[in-house]
Motif scaffolding. Structure first.
Motif, PDB file in Angstrom:
ATOM      1  N   CYS A   1      -7.232  -4.206  -0.205  1.00  0.00           N
ATOM      2  CA  CYS A   1      -6.654  -2.565  -0.585  1.00  0.00           C
ATOM      3  C   CYS A   1      -4.763  -2.696   0.474  1.00  0.00           C
ATOM      4  N   GLY A   2      -4.960  -1.735  -0.305  1.00  0.00           N
ATOM      5  CA  GLY A   2      -3.208  -1.067   0.126  1.00  0.00           C
ATOM      6  C   GLY A   2      -2.627  -0.340  -0.374  1.00  0.00           C
ATOM      7  N   PHE A   3      -1.585   0.639  -0.047  1.00  0.00           N
ATOM      8  CA  PHE A   3      -1.028   1.364  -0.652  1.00  0.00           C
ATOM      9  C   PHE A   3       0.264   2.205  -0.567  1.00  0.00           C
ATOM     10  N   LEU A   4       0.555   2.589  -1.120  1.00  0.00           N
ATOM     11  CA  LEU A   4       2.291   3.033  -0.441  1.00  0.00           C
ATOM     12  C   LEU A   4       2.617   3.683   0.082  1.00  0.00           C
TER      13      LEU A   4
ATOM     14  N   SER B   1     -14.958   2.273   6.825  1.00  0.00           N
ATOM     15  CA  SER B   1     -13.494   2.146   6.272  1.00  0.00           C
ATOM     16  C   SER B   1     -12.804   1.152   7.428  1.00  0.00           C
ATOM     17  N   PRO B   2     -12.191   0.011   6.911  1.00  0.00           N
ATOM     18  CA  PRO B   2     -11.244  -0.973   8.023  1.00  0.00           C
ATOM     19  C   PRO B   2     -10.816   0.067   9.322  1.00  0.00           C
ATOM     20  N   PRO B   3     -10.993  -1.144  10.288  1.00  0.00           N
ATOM     21  CA  PRO B   3     -10.592  -0.149  11.908  1.00  0.00           C
ATOM     22  C   PRO B   3      -9.214  -0.277  11.490  1.00  0.00           C
TER      23      PRO B   3
ATOM     24  N   TRP C   1      -1.526  -2.511   3.889  1.00  0.00           N
ATOM     25  CA  TRP C   1      -2.446  -3.018   3.341  1.00  0.00           C
ATOM     26  C   TRP C   1      -3.669  -3.645   4.651  1.00  0.00           C
ATOM     27  N   ALA C   2      -4.937  -4.316   4.027  1.00  0.00           N
ATOM     28  CA  ALA C   2      -5.924  -4.844   4.856  1.00  0.00           C
ATOM     29  C   ALA C   2      -6.634  -5.576   4.143  1.00  0.00           C
TER      30      ALA C   2
ATOM     31  N   ASN D   1      -2.362  -3.179   8.344  1.00  0.00           N
ATOM     32  CA  ASN D   1      -0.625  -4.410   8.871  1.00  0.00           C
ATOM     33  C   ASN D   1       0.576  -3.844   7.303  1.00  0.00           C
ATOM     34  N   ASP D   2       1.835  -3.739   8.151  1.00  0.00           N
ATOM     35  CA  ASP D   2       2.828  -2.621   8.146  1.00  0.00           C
ATOM     36  C   ASP D   2       3.908  -3.887   6.686  1.00  0.00           C
ATOM     37  N   ALA D   3       4.064  -3.890   5.623  1.00  0.00           N
ATOM     38  CA  ALA D   3       5.018  -4.419   5.463  1.00  0.00           C
ATOM     39  C   ALA D   3       6.037  -4.044   5.097  1.00  0.00           C
TER      40      ALA D   3
END
Length: 115
Positions: A109-112, A29-31, A43-44, A36-38
């Motif tokens: 990709c990202g998530f809520l 998985s991405p490190p 997301w990454a 990033n928090d937005a």
């Protein structure tokens, strides 16, 4: 042999000729530093969440997260450059641990983040 990114969700039943299929499962998985928090999104770059597709929407990468936020069934998303920009809205929960590395499509990709 086949190439490209697949998961168990891509397999189809075939009973006529005794076929067997399989794939190499990536656990990478991405490190953590890549995330990033937005606001209410995390997301990454260069990642994907496999399966659990709710729908796809043609959109820019910047609009993908807000599209997910505006759909009550969406919990996470993947954007790729497929057909000029496609946001894959996804259902059921996901976290950064569920992301897999994807370097071939400019994926984001990202998530809520739920509070």
């Amino acid at each position: 042999m086949k190439s490209g990114l697949v998961s168990e969700f891509d397999a189809v039943s075939k009973t006529t000729d005794g076929a067997v299929c399989g794939f190499l499962k990536s656990t990478a998985s991405p490190p953590a530093s890549a995330w990033n928090d937005a606001g209410s999104l995390k997301w990454a770059l260069n990642c994907d969440f496999l399966g659990r597709n709710l729908m796809s929407v043609a959109t820019s990468v910047a609009a993908c997260g807000p599209k997910c936020q505006s759909n009550p069934q969406c919990s996470h998303f993947t954007w790729t450059n497929y057909q000029g920009g496609t946001c894959w809205l996804k259902k059921n929960s996901a976290s950064d641990c569920d992301a897999v590395v994807k370097t071939d499509s400019g994926a984001v990709c990202g998530f809520l983040k739920f509070q």
